[in-house]
Design a protein around this motif. Structure first.
Motif: not given
Length: 142
Positions: A44-47, A51, A53, A102, A104, A115
């Motif tokens: 996923s994109l966090s900011g 990230q 998992r 997780v 980062t 995105r």
């Protein structure tokens, strides 16, 4: 008569060897046969950071480290992303069991993820001698 005695002795020796071998296998830790493994569960994109998992397992005593990288394959950003992270051996739990983590990833200088970017994720574990013990790859859309 002598051949019957010889056959009995050979059969007895073979049975003894099989029983001894089975005993050794039965007393060995069952987890020792488990291979080091990595499974990428999600990306996923966090900011601006990616990230990952994942689920991993590793053998104790090898001093393993985990390295993860992300590379944009199809980017909607002006500077396609590239990122990496290292999880040191003191942060990994290596006891043959599966564990979740997780991670980062930190972007390389002046690169960005956006995105809908398609990224390739590569995750490896290395032991203290530098030998790769497990790996996993995935392609995901952020």
């Amino acid at each position: 008569m002598k051949t019957t005695t010889l056959r009995r002795r050979l059969a007895g020796t073979a049975v003894t060897a099989l029983v001894a071998g089975a005993g050794i296998l039965a007393t060995a830790p069952s987890a020792a046969a488990k291979a080091n493994q990595i499974t990428i569960d999600s990306v996923s994109l966090s900011g601006q950071a990616v990230q990952v998992r994942l689920t991993y397992s590793c053998d104790p005593g090898l001093g393993q480290q985990l390295v993860a990288s992300a590379t944009a394959l199809d980017s909607h950003s002006t500077n396609p992303g590239s990122a990496a992270a290292i999880v040191t051996s003191d942060k990994l739990v290596c006891d043959y069991a599966n564990h979740k983590a997780v991670v980062t990833l930190h972007n390389a200088h002046d690169t960005h993820f956006a995105r809908k970017d398609t990224v390739k994720i590569a995750v490896f574990t290395f032991d203290k001698d530098g030998d790769k013990t497990a790996d996993g790859t995935a392609v995901a859309v952020l």
